[in-house]
Design a protein around this motif. Structure first.
Motif, PDB file in Angstrom:
ATOM      1  N   UNK A 221       6.830  -2.545  -2.349  1.00 27.87           N
ATOM      2  CA  UNK A 221       6.324  -3.988  -2.127  1.00 27.87           C
ATOM      3  C   UNK A 221       7.003  -4.477  -0.986  1.00 27.87           C
ATOM      4  N   UNK A 222       6.535  -4.589   0.235  1.00 29.31           N
ATOM      5  CA  UNK A 222       7.305  -5.111   1.739  1.00 29.31           C
ATOM      6  C   UNK A 222       6.953  -6.375   1.546  1.00 29.31           C
ATOM      7  N   UNK A 223       8.127  -7.475   1.894  1.00 27.21           N
ATOM      8  CA  UNK A 223       7.890  -9.154   1.980  1.00 27.21           C
ATOM      9  C   UNK A 223       8.540  -9.066   3.321  1.00 27.21           C
ATOM     10  N   UNK A 224       7.774 -10.181   3.981  1.00 26.71           N
ATOM     11  CA  UNK A 224       8.248 -10.481   5.213  1.00 26.71           C
ATOM     12  C   UNK A 224       8.036 -12.061   5.248  1.00 26.71           C
ATOM     13  N   UNK A 225       8.937 -13.070   5.626  1.00 23.03           N
ATOM     14  CA  UNK A 225       8.725 -14.387   5.854  1.00 23.03           C
ATOM     15  C   UNK A 225       7.855 -14.990   4.582  1.00 23.03           C
ATOM     16  N   UNK A 226       8.081 -14.757   3.167  1.00 24.66           N
ATOM     17  CA  UNK A 226       7.606 -15.319   2.108  1.00 24.66           C
ATOM     18  C   UNK A 226       6.232 -15.056   1.787  1.00 24.66           C
ATOM     19  N   UNK A 227       5.837 -13.663   2.480  1.00 24.34           N
ATOM     20  CA  UNK A 227       4.569 -13.208   1.851  1.00 24.34           C
ATOM     21  C   UNK A 227       4.739 -11.583   1.743  1.00 24.34           C
ATOM     22  N   UNK A 228       3.861 -11.169   0.962  1.00 21.46           N
ATOM     23  CA  UNK A 228       3.808  -9.582   0.767  1.00 21.46           C
ATOM     24  C   UNK A 228       2.708  -9.227   2.001  1.00 21.46           C
ATOM     25  N   UNK A 229       3.525  -8.194   2.632  1.00 20.22           N
ATOM     26  CA  UNK A 229       2.827  -7.714   3.946  1.00 20.22           C
ATOM     27  C   UNK A 229       2.303  -6.367   3.798  1.00 20.22           C
ATOM     28  N   UNK A 230       2.921  -5.252   2.755  1.00 23.62           N
ATOM     29  CA  UNK A 230       2.230  -3.830   2.366  1.00 23.62           C
ATOM     30  C   UNK A 230       2.838  -3.700   1.061  1.00 23.62           C
ATOM     31  N   UNK A 231       1.844  -2.798   0.533  1.00 21.39           N
ATOM     32  CA  UNK A 231       2.461  -2.228  -0.701  1.00 21.39           C
ATOM     33  C   UNK A 231       2.237  -0.354  -0.770  1.00 21.39           C
ATOM     34  N   UNK A 232       3.334  -0.040  -0.835  1.00 14.62           N
ATOM     35  CA  UNK A 232       3.402   1.593  -0.711  1.00 14.62           C
ATOM     36  C   UNK A 232       3.366   2.389  -2.251  1.00 14.62           C
ATOM     37  N   UNK A 233       2.561   3.147  -2.283  1.00 12.82           N
ATOM     38  CA  UNK A 233       2.527   3.945  -3.374  1.00 12.82           C
ATOM     39  C   UNK A 233       2.861   5.398  -2.956  1.00 12.82           C
TER      40      UNK A 233
END
Ligand SMILES: Nc1ncnc2c1ncn2[C@@H]1O[C@H](COP(=O)(O)OP(=O)(O)OP(=O)(O)O)[C@@H](O)[C@H]1O
Ligand SMILES: [Mg+2]
Length: 250
Positions: A221-233
């Motif tokens: 789960x990638x976060x940037x500046x207080x939000x989740x931006x992308x989820x890699x599986x």
């Protein structure tokens, strides 16, 4: 990115926000996080320093209150829980591994690992037996009567993991468990987390900066500046530790 049905998920965050302070000193650490965590999986939480990872896992672990949003942990709405119930829920269901280990310096490894059970009211004998078993499973059977400062960093991290797992929590949350370790010790700790902590009905969340350990995650789960931006599986069949068979994948 987020599940339509949330039944059976270990953690469901919807639009979680967190502000620290007010007025001119206000910091918005989380700005509407949506996140699903699946049982039987290791979820990695990654992103730049300051993007809100520790804040988010502290909220999920019930150590910090969200400013707004909804949060279900193991099927319970923990935002609506009273203080006493939350403490009991946390003691029973959640293990937390802090980056700096947070071991008590005057207690031996086995005493440190037994602490959560003693706090939960188990007898000393039961607590020490369970602590001994979990320390053995993390490879520290021969070191359990030593104090933290007599152990290496990787060994101290393993004691911290043993302490977080001794009460068999269904959710284990780890904040940068490999940050202070060399590459080899970091791999050992991640392998151990998968082997000891993951079960079909248990979930593990690991915050990490360390791209050397990304291959251990079932979801990144990638976060940037207080939000989740992308989820890699990642396709685990191509991963180096694909020998590890997850119940949810079988
Ligand atoms: N108790 C606090 N009071 C005020 N601001 C805080 C507090 N805790 C965190 N913050 C702020 O919230 C933001 C997110 O912090 P957080 O610790 O969650 O980041 P992080 O992603 O874990 O970073 P790192 O990778 O450096 O550990 C930062 O801007 C930080 O300064
Ligand atoms: Mg952090």
């Amino acid at each position: 990115m987020i599940a339509k049905t949330t039944e059976g998920l270990a953690v469901v965050c919807r639009q979680i926000s967190k502000e620290f302070g007010s007025g001119e000193t206000k910091t918005v650490a989380l700005r509407g996080v949506d996140l699903d965590v699946f049982p039987g999986q290791m979820t990695l939480l990654v992103g730049q320093s300051g993007c809100g990872k520790t804040t988010l896992i502290s909220i999920i672990a019930g150590l910090l209150n969200a400013t707004s949003g909804s949060l279900s942990v193991l099927g319970e709405d923990i935002i609506g829980m009273s203080g006493t119930r939350l403490v009991q829920f946390r003691q029973k269901n959640i293990g937390f591994v802090f980056q700096q280990y947070n071991l008590l310096p005057t207690l031996t490894a086995i005493e440190n690992a037994a602490v959560p059970l003693i706090i939960a009211g188990k007898s000393r004998r039961q607590a020490f037996e369970a602590a001994k078993a979990i320390l053995s499973s993390v490879g520290l059977a021969s070191r359990m009567h030593l104090l933290p400062n007599q152990l290496s960093g990787g060994q101290q991290q393993r004691v911290a993991i043993a302490r977080a797992l001794v009460h068999e929590p269904r959710l284990l949350v780890c904040d940068e468990p490999t940050a202070a370790l060399d590459a080899q010790s970091g791999q050992t700790v991640m392998e151990l987390l998968r082997r000891v902590a993951l079960q079909p009905d248990r979930a593990v969340i690991v915050v990490t900066h360390d791209n050397r350990v990304f291959s251990f995650g079932d979801r990144i789960v990638h976060m940037d500046d207080g939000v989740v931006t992308n989820v890699e599986v990642p396709d685990r069949t191509t991963q180096p530790d694909s020998k590890v068979v997850l119940a949810s994948h079988t």
